[in-house]
Design a protein around this motif. Structure first.
Motif, short mmCIF file in Angstrom:
data_model
loop_
_atom_site.label_atom_id
_atom_site.label_comp_id
_atom_site.label_asym_id
_atom_site.label_seq_id
_atom_site.Cartn_x
_atom_site.Cartn_y
_atom_site.Cartn_z
N VAL A 126 0.84 -1.20 0.00
CA VAL A 126 0.00 0.00 0.00
C VAL A 126 0.88 1.25 0.00
O VAL A 126 0.63 2.19 -0.77
N GLN A 127 1.91 1.27 0.83
CA GLN A 127 2.82 2.43 0.85
C GLN A 127 3.45 2.65 -0.52
O GLN A 127 3.53 3.79 -1.00
N PHE A 128 3.89 1.58 -1.14
CA PHE A 128 4.48 1.69 -2.48
C PHE A 128 3.45 2.25 -3.46
O PHE A 128 3.76 3.14 -4.26
N GLU A 129 2.24 1.72 -3.44
CA GLU A 129 1.21 2.14 -4.38
C GLU A 129 0.84 3.61 -4.21
O GLU A 129 0.58 4.30 -5.20
N VAL A 130 0.80 4.09 -2.98
CA VAL A 130 0.51 5.51 -2.74
C VAL A 130 1.59 6.37 -3.38
O VAL A 130 1.31 7.36 -4.07
N ARG A 131 2.86 6.00 -3.17
CA ARG A 131 3.97 6.76 -3.79
C ARG A 131 3.90 6.67 -5.31
O ARG A 131 4.10 7.66 -6.01
N ALA A 132 3.61 5.48 -5.84
CA ALA A 132 3.54 5.32 -7.29
C ALA A 132 2.42 6.18 -7.88
O ALA A 132 2.60 6.82 -8.92
N TRP A 133 1.26 6.21 -7.23
CA TRP A 133 0.14 7.02 -7.71
C TRP A 133 0.53 8.50 -7.71
O TRP A 133 0.30 9.21 -8.69
N ALA A 134 1.13 8.95 -6.63
CA ALA A 134 1.54 10.36 -6.54
C ALA A 134 2.59 10.68 -7.60
O ALA A 134 2.50 11.71 -8.28
N ASN A 135 3.58 9.81 -7.75
CA ASN A 135 4.66 10.07 -8.71
C ASN A 135 4.20 9.98 -10.16
O ASN A 135 4.64 10.78 -10.99
N GLN A 136 3.36 9.02 -10.46
CA GLN A 136 3.01 8.78 -11.86
C GLN A 136 1.80 9.59 -12.34
O GLN A 136 1.74 9.97 -13.50
N LEU A 137 0.83 9.84 -11.44
CA LEU A 137 -0.39 10.52 -11.88
C LEU A 137 -0.60 11.91 -11.29
O LEU A 137 -1.29 12.72 -11.88
N LEU A 138 -0.03 12.19 -10.15
CA LEU A 138 -0.28 13.48 -9.52
C LEU A 138 0.90 14.44 -9.62
O LEU A 138 0.84 15.56 -9.11
N SER A 139 1.97 14.02 -10.26
CA SER A 139 3.16 14.88 -10.35
C SER A 139 3.02 15.99 -11.37
O SER A 139 3.75 16.98 -11.31
N GLY A 140 2.08 15.83 -12.33
CA GLY A 140 1.88 16.86 -13.34
C GLY A 140 2.92 16.85 -14.44
O GLY A 140 2.93 17.74 -15.29
N LYS A 142 3.40 14.20 -16.58
CA LYS A 142 2.98 13.30 -17.66
C LYS A 142 1.52 13.56 -18.00
O LYS A 142 0.75 14.06 -17.18
N SER A 143 1.14 13.16 -19.21
CA SER A 143 -0.28 13.19 -19.55
C SER A 143 -0.97 12.12 -18.70
O SER A 143 -0.32 11.21 -18.18
N THR A 144 -2.27 12.22 -18.57
CA THR A 144 -3.01 11.22 -17.79
C THR A 144 -2.83 9.83 -18.37
O THR A 144 -2.62 8.86 -17.63
N THR A 145 -2.86 9.72 -19.68
CA THR A 145 -2.68 8.42 -20.33
C THR A 145 -1.30 7.86 -20.07
O THR A 145 -1.15 6.68 -19.72
N ASP A 146 -0.27 8.68 -20.21
CA ASP A 146 1.10 8.22 -19.95
C ASP A 146 1.30 7.90 -18.48
O ASP A 146 1.97 6.93 -18.13
N GLY A 147 0.71 8.71 -17.61
CA GLY A 147 0.83 8.47 -16.17
C GLY A 147 0.19 7.15 -15.77
O GLY A 147 0.75 6.40 -14.98
N LEU A 148 -0.99 6.85 -16.34
CA LEU A 148 -1.66 5.59 -16.03
C LEU A 148 -0.82 4.41 -16.53
O LEU A 148 -0.64 3.43 -15.81
N ALA A 149 -0.30 4.50 -17.74
CA ALA A 149 0.54 3.42 -18.28
C ALA A 149 1.75 3.20 -17.38
O ALA A 149 2.10 2.05 -17.06
N ALA A 150 2.40 4.27 -16.94
CA ALA A 150 3.56 4.14 -16.06
C ALA A 150 3.16 3.55 -14.71
O ALA A 150 3.86 2.69 -14.16
N TYR A 151 2.03 3.98 -14.17
CA TYR A 151 1.56 3.47 -12.89
C TYR A 151 1.28 1.97 -12.97
O TYR A 151 1.66 1.21 -12.08
N LEU A 152 0.63 1.52 -14.03
CA LEU A 152 0.29 0.11 -14.17
C LEU A 152 1.52 -0.77 -14.34
O LEU A 152 1.49 -1.95 -14.01
#
Length: 167
Positions: A126-140, A142-152
Protein backbone atom coordinates in the motif's frame (compact mmCIF):
# COMPACT_ATOMS: atom_id res chain seq x y z
CA UNK A 1 6.63 -7.28 23.90
CA UNK A 2 8.65 -10.46 23.75
CA UNK A 3 5.63 -12.54 22.69
CA UNK A 4 5.46 -11.02 19.20
CA UNK A 5 7.23 -12.91 16.41
CA UNK A 6 9.98 -10.94 14.67
CA UNK A 7 9.19 -9.34 11.34
CA UNK A 8 10.64 -11.15 8.34
CA UNK A 9 10.06 -10.03 4.76
CA UNK A 10 7.86 -12.25 2.61
CA UNK A 11 8.15 -12.85 -1.12
CA UNK A 12 6.05 -10.42 -3.16
CA UNK A 13 4.92 -11.53 -6.58
CA UNK A 14 4.00 -8.96 -9.23
CA UNK A 15 1.05 -10.52 -11.05
CA UNK A 16 -0.19 -9.38 -14.44
CA UNK A 17 -2.45 -6.34 -14.31
CA UNK A 18 -5.85 -6.83 -15.86
CA UNK A 19 -8.49 -4.64 -17.44
CA UNK A 20 -12.02 -5.88 -16.76
CA UNK A 21 -15.48 -4.44 -16.03
CA UNK A 22 -14.10 -0.96 -16.71
CA UNK A 23 -11.39 -1.36 -14.05
CA UNK A 24 -7.63 -1.34 -14.37
CA UNK A 25 -6.53 -3.75 -11.64
CA UNK A 26 -2.91 -4.14 -10.54
CA UNK A 27 -2.34 -7.41 -8.70
CA UNK A 28 0.15 -8.80 -6.23
CA UNK A 29 0.61 -11.97 -4.24
CA UNK A 30 2.41 -12.38 -0.92
CA UNK A 31 3.64 -15.77 0.23
CA UNK A 32 3.89 -16.65 3.91
CA UNK A 33 6.52 -19.21 4.90
CA UNK A 34 5.51 -22.63 3.58
CA UNK A 35 2.88 -21.26 1.17
CA UNK A 36 3.13 -21.44 -2.61
CA UNK A 37 1.48 -19.35 -5.29
CA UNK A 38 -1.63 -20.91 -6.86
CA UNK A 39 -3.10 -19.33 -10.00
CA UNK A 40 -6.59 -20.77 -9.38
CA UNK A 41 -6.73 -19.11 -5.95
CA UNK A 42 -5.44 -15.79 -7.31
CA UNK A 43 -7.98 -15.91 -10.16
CA UNK A 44 -10.82 -16.63 -7.73
CA UNK A 45 -9.77 -13.68 -5.59
CA UNK A 46 -9.67 -11.41 -8.63
CA UNK A 47 -13.08 -12.59 -9.80
CA UNK A 48 -14.53 -11.87 -6.36
CA UNK A 49 -12.87 -8.43 -6.26
CA UNK A 50 -14.40 -7.47 -9.60
CA UNK A 51 -17.85 -8.46 -8.27
CA UNK A 52 -17.39 -6.28 -5.18
CA UNK A 53 -15.84 -3.16 -6.70
CA UNK A 54 -18.29 -0.32 -7.38
CA UNK A 55 -19.09 0.70 -10.94
CA UNK A 56 -15.85 1.90 -12.52
CA UNK A 57 -15.51 5.61 -12.97
CA UNK A 58 -13.25 7.55 -15.29
CA UNK A 59 -9.68 8.61 -14.72
CA UNK A 60 -10.73 12.18 -15.51
CA UNK A 61 -13.68 12.22 -13.06
CA UNK A 62 -12.73 14.01 -9.85
CA UNK A 63 -16.15 13.40 -8.24
CA UNK A 64 -16.06 9.58 -8.31
CA UNK A 65 -13.56 6.73 -8.51
CA UNK A 66 -10.90 6.65 -11.20
CA UNK A 67 -11.50 3.04 -12.29
CA UNK A 68 -8.02 2.10 -11.06
CA UNK A 69 -7.46 -0.40 -8.26
CA UNK A 70 -4.90 -2.78 -6.84
CA UNK A 71 -5.36 -6.13 -5.16
CA UNK A 72 -3.16 -8.19 -2.90
CA UNK A 73 -3.70 -11.94 -2.62
CA UNK A 74 -1.93 -12.95 0.58
CA UNK A 75 -1.27 -16.66 0.89
CA UNK A 76 -1.06 -16.31 4.68
CA UNK A 77 -0.56 -18.91 7.38
CA UNK A 78 -4.17 -19.21 8.52
CA UNK A 79 -6.12 -18.24 5.38
CA UNK A 80 -5.98 -16.52 2.02
CA UNK A 81 -6.80 -12.85 2.52
CA UNK A 82 -7.20 -10.36 -0.28
CA UNK A 83 -7.41 -6.65 0.41
CA UNK A 84 -8.52 -4.50 -2.52
CA UNK A 85 -7.92 -0.76 -2.76
CA UNK A 86 -9.12 1.76 -5.34
CA UNK A 87 -8.54 5.42 -6.15
CA UNK A 88 -11.31 7.97 -5.94
CA UNK A 89 -11.59 11.77 -6.03
CA UNK A 90 -8.14 11.93 -7.62
CA UNK A 91 -6.12 11.44 -4.46
CA UNK A 92 -8.13 9.32 -1.99
CA UNK A 93 -7.48 5.62 -1.41
CA UNK A 94 -10.62 3.60 -0.65
CA UNK A 95 -10.85 -0.09 0.20
CA UNK A 96 -13.31 -2.94 0.08
CA UNK A 97 -14.11 -4.90 3.20
CA UNK A 98 -11.56 -7.67 3.68
CA UNK A 99 -12.05 -10.77 1.55
CA UNK A 100 -11.01 -14.07 3.10
CA UNK A 101 -10.98 -17.75 2.11
CA UNK A 102 -10.13 -20.61 4.44
CA UNK A 103 -7.45 -23.07 3.43
CA UNK A 104 -10.18 -25.76 3.37
CA UNK A 105 -11.90 -23.93 0.47
CA UNK A 106 -9.26 -21.46 -0.77
CA UNK A 107 -11.16 -20.34 -3.89
CA UNK A 108 -14.38 -19.44 -2.03
CA UNK A 109 -14.00 -15.90 -0.76
CA UNK A 110 -16.31 -14.58 1.91
CA UNK A 111 -15.97 -11.65 4.23
CA UNK A 112 -13.11 -11.33 6.66
CA UNK A 113 -12.87 -8.98 9.60
CA UNK A 114 -14.47 -5.74 8.41
CA UNK A 115 -12.25 -3.46 10.47
CA UNK A 116 -9.03 -4.96 9.12
CA UNK A 117 -7.32 -2.86 6.48
CA UNK A 118 -4.32 -5.16 6.13
CA UNK A 119 -1.27 -6.61 7.81
CA UNK A 120 2.23 -5.21 7.82
CA UNK A 121 3.26 -7.12 4.67
CA UNK A 122 0.22 -5.82 2.81
CA UNK A 123 0.81 -2.27 4.06
CA UNK A 124 4.30 -2.33 2.50
CA UNK A 125 2.58 -2.67 -0.87
CA UNK A 126 0.00 0.00 0.00
CA UNK A 127 2.82 2.43 0.85
CA UNK A 128 4.48 1.69 -2.48
CA UNK A 129 1.21 2.14 -4.38
CA UNK A 130 0.51 5.51 -2.74
CA UNK A 131 3.97 6.76 -3.79
CA UNK A 132 3.54 5.32 -7.29
CA UNK A 133 0.14 7.02 -7.71
CA UNK A 134 1.54 10.36 -6.54
CA UNK A 135 4.66 10.07 -8.71
CA UNK A 136 3.01 8.78 -11.86
CA UNK A 137 -0.39 10.52 -11.88
CA UNK A 138 -0.28 13.48 -9.52
CA UNK A 139 3.16 14.88 -10.35
CA UNK A 140 1.88 16.86 -13.34
CA UNK A 141 4.85 15.82 -15.48
CA UNK A 142 2.98 13.30 -17.66
CA UNK A 143 -0.28 13.19 -19.55
CA UNK A 144 -3.01 11.22 -17.79
CA UNK A 145 -2.68 8.42 -20.33
CA UNK A 146 1.10 8.22 -19.95
CA UNK A 147 0.83 8.47 -16.17
CA UNK A 148 -1.66 5.59 -16.03
CA UNK A 149 0.54 3.42 -18.28
CA UNK A 150 3.56 4.14 -16.06
CA UNK A 151 1.56 3.47 -12.89
CA UNK A 152 0.29 0.11 -14.17
CA UNK A 153 3.86 -0.96 -15.01
CA UNK A 154 5.29 0.17 -11.65
CA UNK A 155 5.23 -2.64 -9.05
CA UNK A 156 6.35 -2.94 -5.45
CA UNK A 157 9.80 -4.43 -5.12
CA UNK A 158 11.15 -6.47 -2.25
CA UNK A 159 14.40 -8.30 -1.81
CA UNK A 160 12.46 -11.57 -2.25
CA UNK A 161 10.29 -10.47 -5.18
CA UNK A 162 9.51 -12.89 -7.96
CA UNK A 163 7.89 -11.40 -11.04
CA UNK A 164 5.04 -13.23 -12.74
CA UNK A 165 4.29 -10.33 -15.10
CA UNK A 166 4.14 -10.95 -18.80
CA UNK A 167 7.25 -9.63 -20.62
Amino acid sequence: MNNLPPYRPRPVLALASIEASGWYLKRYAILAHGRAFDEAIASAATSEALKRLPKAGSLSDETDNQGVAFQIVHFAEVAVVSPVFYWQWGSVLANLDQMRASWDTPTEFGDGVREVVGCIWEMNIVQFEVRAWANQLLSGTKSTTDGLAAYLQDHAVSEKQVSLRSP
